[in-house]
Write a protein that holds these residues in place. Structure first.
Motif, PDB file in Angstrom:
ATOM      1  N   GLY A  42       0.825  -1.290  -0.019  1.00  0.00           N
ATOM      2  CA  GLY A  42      -0.099  -0.168  -0.017  1.00  0.00           C
ATOM      3  C   GLY A  42       0.975   1.090   0.118  1.00  0.00           C
ATOM      4  N   LEU A  43       1.872   1.159   0.633  1.00  0.00           N
ATOM      5  CA  LEU A  43       2.871   2.338   0.999  1.00  0.00           C
ATOM      6  C   LEU A  43       3.460   2.606  -0.541  1.00  0.00           C
ATOM      7  CD1 LEU A  43       4.336   2.260   4.306  1.00  0.00           C
ATOM      8  CD2 LEU A  43       2.759   3.919   3.380  1.00  0.00           C
ATOM      9  N   LEU A  44       3.973   1.397  -1.185  1.00  0.00           N
ATOM     10  CA  LEU A  44       4.430   1.532  -2.397  1.00  0.00           C
ATOM     11  C   LEU A  44       3.503   1.995  -3.638  1.00  0.00           C
ATOM     12  CD1 LEU A  44       6.752   0.712  -4.447  1.00  0.00           C
ATOM     13  CD2 LEU A  44       5.934  -1.394  -4.722  1.00  0.00           C
ATOM     14  N   SER A  45       2.180   1.691  -3.349  1.00  0.00           N
ATOM     15  CA  SER A  45       1.394   2.171  -4.362  1.00  0.00           C
ATOM     16  C   SER A  45       1.187   3.818  -4.351  1.00  0.00           C
ATOM     17  CB  SER A  45       0.098   1.466  -4.433  1.00  0.00           C
ATOM     18  OG  SER A  45       0.050   0.161  -4.492  1.00  0.00           O
ATOM     19  N   LEU A  46       1.013   4.252  -2.785  1.00  0.00           N
ATOM     20  CA  LEU A  46       0.870   5.510  -2.508  1.00  0.00           C
ATOM     21  C   LEU A  46       2.162   6.169  -3.121  1.00  0.00           C
ATOM     22  CD1 LEU A  46      -0.912   7.844  -1.136  1.00  0.00           C
ATOM     23  CD2 LEU A  46       0.407   7.161   1.043  1.00  0.00           C
ATOM     24  N   THR A  47       3.101   5.964  -2.876  1.00  0.00           N
ATOM     25  CA  THR A  47       4.296   6.640  -3.321  1.00  0.00           C
ATOM     26  C   THR A  47       4.449   6.487  -4.786  1.00  0.00           C
ATOM     27  OG1 THR A  47       5.578   5.844  -1.433  1.00  0.00           O
ATOM     28  CG2 THR A  47       7.094   6.366  -3.143  1.00  0.00           C
ATOM     29  N   LEU A  48       4.198   5.618  -5.530  1.00  0.00           N
ATOM     30  CA  LEU A  48       4.253   5.796  -6.992  1.00  0.00           C
ATOM     31  C   LEU A  48       2.754   6.567  -7.409  1.00  0.00           C
ATOM     32  CD1 LEU A  48       4.764   1.797  -7.776  1.00  0.00           C
ATOM     33  CD2 LEU A  48       6.264   3.877  -8.155  1.00  0.00           C
ATOM     34  N   HIS A  49       1.839   6.835  -6.751  1.00  0.00           N
ATOM     35  CA  HIS A  49       0.662   7.759  -7.001  1.00  0.00           C
ATOM     36  C   HIS A  49       1.068   9.117  -6.890  1.00  0.00           C
ATOM     37  CE1 HIS A  49      -3.165   9.055  -7.950  1.00  0.00           C
ATOM     38  NE2 HIS A  49      -3.316   9.552  -6.660  1.00  0.00           N
ATOM     39  N   VAL A  50       1.889   9.339  -5.829  1.00  0.00           N
ATOM     40  CA  VAL A  50       2.378  10.688  -5.372  1.00  0.00           C
ATOM     41  C   VAL A  50       3.344  11.229  -6.320  1.00  0.00           C
ATOM     42  CG1 VAL A  50       3.202  12.403  -3.578  1.00  0.00           C
ATOM     43  CG2 VAL A  50       1.290  10.637  -2.981  1.00  0.00           C
ATOM     44  N   PHE A  51       4.591  10.322  -6.660  1.00  0.00           N
ATOM     45  CA  PHE A  51       5.532  10.515  -7.263  1.00  0.00           C
ATOM     46  C   PHE A  51       5.512   9.440  -8.402  1.00  0.00           C
ATOM     47  CE2 PHE A  51       7.009  11.502  -2.962  1.00  0.00           C
ATOM     48  CZ  PHE A  51       6.821  12.734  -2.973  1.00  0.00           C
ATOM     49  N   PRO A  52       4.753   9.708  -9.612  1.00  0.00           N
ATOM     50  CA  PRO A  52       4.688   8.743 -10.673  1.00  0.00           C
ATOM     51  C   PRO A  52       6.109   8.812 -11.369  1.00  0.00           C
ATOM     52  CG  PRO A  52       3.806  10.820 -11.276  1.00  0.00           C
ATOM     53  CD  PRO A  52       4.246  10.955  -9.787  1.00  0.00           C
ATOM     54  N   PRO A  53       6.287   7.470 -11.843  1.00  0.00           N
ATOM     55  CA  PRO A  53       7.826   7.124 -12.623  1.00  0.00           C
ATOM     56  C   PRO A  53       7.748   8.249 -13.793  1.00  0.00           C
ATOM     57  CG  PRO A  53       6.424   5.128 -12.477  1.00  0.00           C
ATOM     58  CD  PRO A  53       5.798   6.393 -11.688  1.00  0.00           C
ATOM     59  N   GLU A  54       8.818   8.788 -14.166  1.00  0.00           N
ATOM     60  CA  GLU A  54       9.049   9.380 -15.289  1.00  0.00           C
ATOM     61  C   GLU A  54       8.592   8.685 -16.633  1.00  0.00           C
ATOM     62  OE1 GLU A  54      12.575  12.281 -13.938  1.00  0.00           O
ATOM     63  OE2 GLU A  54      13.069  10.542 -15.219  1.00  0.00           O
TER      64      GLU A  54
END
Length: 56
Positions: A42-54
């Protein structure tokens, strides 16, 4: 595909832990370990949502 790669690796790692018996045999120990894995995903998903990959 790279977006799902970390999740697949974590789930495979969890499967290996359960398969080789590195998790406690009690139901509480297994539930605690799986809860930590789900919270990590869940934290990984939230991180990827807030800071999407380039996007290239």
């Amino acid at each position: 595909m790279l977006y799902w790669l970390p999740r697949v690796c974590v789930l495979a790692f969890a499967g290996l832990l359960i398969g080789f018996g590195f998790i406690p045999n009690t139901a509480v120990g297994v539930a605690h370990t799986l809860l930590i894995i789900v919270l990590g995903l869940g934290l990984l998903s939230l991180t990827l949502h807030v800071f999407p990959p380039e996007r290239h």
